[in-house]
Write a protein that holds these residues in place. Structure first.
Motif, mmCIF file in Angstrom:
data_model
loop_
_atom_site.group_PDB
_atom_site.id
_atom_site.type_symbol
_atom_site.label_atom_id
_atom_site.label_comp_id
_atom_site.label_asym_id
_atom_site.label_seq_id
_atom_site.Cartn_x
_atom_site.Cartn_y
_atom_site.Cartn_z
ATOM 1 N N HIS A 14 -4.843 10.332 2.952
ATOM 2 C CA HIS A 14 -6.166 9.815 2.598
ATOM 3 C C HIS A 14 -6.086 8.559 1.728
ATOM 4 C CE1 HIS A 14 -5.062 12.074 -1.023
ATOM 5 N NE2 HIS A 14 -5.951 11.326 -1.669
ATOM 6 N N ALA A 15 -4.941 8.349 1.065
ATOM 7 C CA ALA A 15 -4.777 7.193 0.177
ATOM 8 C C ALA A 15 -3.859 6.136 0.794
ATOM 9 C CB ALA A 15 -4.227 7.645 -1.173
ATOM 10 N N ASP A 21 -4.193 3.432 2.341
ATOM 11 C CA ASP A 21 -4.516 2.015 2.181
ATOM 12 C C ASP A 21 -4.629 1.579 0.723
ATOM 13 O OD1 ASP A 21 -4.606 1.651 4.934
ATOM 14 O OD2 ASP A 21 -6.721 2.230 5.050
ATOM 15 N N LYS A 22 -4.413 2.492 -0.196
ATOM 16 C CA LYS A 22 -4.480 2.143 -1.620
ATOM 17 C C LYS A 22 -3.128 1.618 -2.107
ATOM 18 C CE LYS A 22 -8.121 5.419 -2.886
ATOM 19 N NZ LYS A 22 -9.123 4.363 -3.176
ATOM 20 N N ARG A 23 -3.159 0.848 -3.186
ATOM 21 C CA ARG A 23 -1.932 0.368 -3.803
ATOM 22 C C ARG A 23 -1.575 1.276 -4.980
ATOM 23 N NH1 ARG A 23 -3.797 -3.933 -1.148
ATOM 24 N NH2 ARG A 23 -2.218 -5.305 -0.234
ATOM 25 N N THR A 33 0.839 -1.194 0.000
ATOM 26 C CA THR A 33 0.000 0.000 0.000
ATOM 27 C C THR A 33 0.875 1.245 0.000
ATOM 28 O OG1 THR A 33 -0.041 0.096 2.407
ATOM 29 C CG2 THR A 33 -1.806 -1.176 1.330
ATOM 30 N N VAL A 34 0.231 2.390 -0.184
ATOM 31 C CA VAL A 34 0.919 3.677 -0.057
ATOM 32 C C VAL A 34 1.616 3.751 1.292
ATOM 33 C CG1 VAL A 34 0.458 6.141 0.292
ATOM 34 C CG2 VAL A 34 -0.519 4.957 -1.697
ATOM 35 N N TYR A 35 0.892 3.427 2.345
ATOM 36 C CA TYR A 35 1.479 3.418 3.699
ATOM 37 C C TYR A 35 2.659 2.445 3.764
ATOM 38 C CZ TYR A 35 1.946 2.544 8.717
ATOM 39 O OH TYR A 35 2.443 2.381 9.994
ATOM 40 N N ARG A 85 1.392 8.931 -7.226
ATOM 41 C CA ARG A 85 2.514 8.002 -7.015
ATOM 42 C C ARG A 85 3.811 8.765 -6.793
ATOM 43 N NH1 ARG A 85 -0.467 4.780 -10.877
ATOM 44 N NH2 ARG A 85 0.686 5.644 -12.649
ATOM 45 N N GLU A 134 -3.775 1.850 -7.970
ATOM 46 C CA GLU A 134 -5.094 2.422 -7.735
ATOM 47 C C GLU A 134 -5.081 3.945 -7.656
ATOM 48 O OE1 GLU A 134 -7.237 -1.019 -5.102
ATOM 49 O OE2 GLU A 134 -5.693 0.155 -4.082
ATOM 50 N N ILE A 135 -3.901 4.542 -7.824
ATOM 51 C CA ILE A 135 -3.799 6.001 -7.724
ATOM 52 C C ILE A 135 -3.135 6.555 -8.980
ATOM 53 C CG2 ILE A 135 -3.785 6.045 -5.194
ATOM 54 C CD1 ILE A 135 -0.760 6.275 -5.265
ATOM 55 N N SER A 136 -3.244 7.862 -9.185
ATOM 56 C CA SER A 136 -2.720 8.507 -10.397
ATOM 57 C C SER A 136 -1.194 8.610 -10.369
ATOM 58 C CB SER A 136 -3.319 9.908 -10.527
ATOM 59 O OG SER A 136 -2.791 10.760 -9.517
#
Length: 264
Positions: free
Chosen positions: A129-130, A132-134, A92-94, A143, A137-139
């Motif tokens: 805010h992101a 938990d996203k991988r 994830t981002v985290y 990233r 899944e993000i722009s």
């Protein structure tokens, strides 16, 4: 002496009997908290110079000293953000930022402190805010923000940016430039950025280092950008000092291009 000292650095690559001299006699001192942009035509050794500062490759001649210590290997005191974000897609981002935090601070910060430090650096780039996203899944711009957060989380003495916004659209690029200016204003960390974008170099940098053409490239000119901080891109666009700096860089690059054309 200077915070970061690049002394008479040269770099030659060898492949069999072939030798290619990429950099010759590069000499530069960078102060603590300074933002320096390095600009020049393709093939002028900009990325090679950044890799030398990062310790990813060794100088053939001369040396680099950061705060009194020789640079001869990678280390957490120098973090690199590449054009390709190089995030691990299964984390994830985290998790991507936490990985760097654990590597640098395990044994120095408690588990709870490492958690808070990870979130703090995501806050710096407005990406909590992101968390938990991988990456998939993000722009692209998001990233790159995560890549910057991961680098900052290592608390480097020098943040090295290798054309970090080159693959982004103009609007996303502008937002990230503003984010980097805000981070630099808040942390006052030392930043060195490679760019092909003259306007980006003028907006962000305290000084612009202009490289001559390769092979055997070196520093042709160093331009101080006399714009007060904090900077606003709209105000800067109409500032006479900004326009003069932009013209000086364009003149240098155009002259180098003319020399290449004349040699062909």
């Amino acid at each position: 002496m200077g915070y970061l000292r690049i002394s008479r650095v040269g770099k030659t690559f060898e492949s069999g009997s072939r030798r290619t001299e990429v950099l010759r006699d590069v000499d530069l001192t960078i102060d603590r908290g300074e933002f320096v942009s390095i600009i020049g035509h393709s093939g002028c050794g900009k990325s090679t110079l950044l890799n030398l500062i990062a310790g990813l490759t060794e100088a053939t001649k001369g040396g680099i000293v950061l705060e009194g210590r020789e640079v001869n290997a990678p280390g957490p005191d120098r973090a690199v953000v590449f054009q390709n974000h190089s995030l691990l897609p299964w984390l994830t981002v985290y998790g991507n930022v936490r990985l760097a935090v654990d590597k640098v601070f395990r044994g120095r910060k408690s588990r709870a402190e490492r958690h808070e430090w990870t979130l703090h650096n995501l806050d710096l780039v407005q990406m909590r805010h992101a968390a938990d996203k991988r990456p998939g899944e993000i722009s692209g711009g998001m990233r790159q923000r995560v890549g910057i957060a991961r680098a900052l989380a290592m608390e480097p003495k020098v943040l090295l940016l290798d054309e970090p916004f080159g693959a982004l659209d103009a609007l996303t690029r502008a937002h990230l430039q503003d984010a980097v200016m805000e981070i630099h204003a808040r942390l006052r960390n030392t930043m060195i950025m490679i760019t092909h974008d003259v306007d980006e170099a003028v907006l962000l940098a305290d000084r612009i280092v202009m490289m001559t053409n390769g092979p055997a490239a070196t520093i042709g000119e160093v331009l101080t950008v006399p714009l007060p901080r904090p900077r606003d891109r709209i105000v800067a666009a109409g500032d006479p000092a900004c326009l003069r700096a932009r013209q000086a860089v364009l003149r240098f690059l155009h002259e180098r291009h003319r020399l290449v054309a004349a040699a062909e």
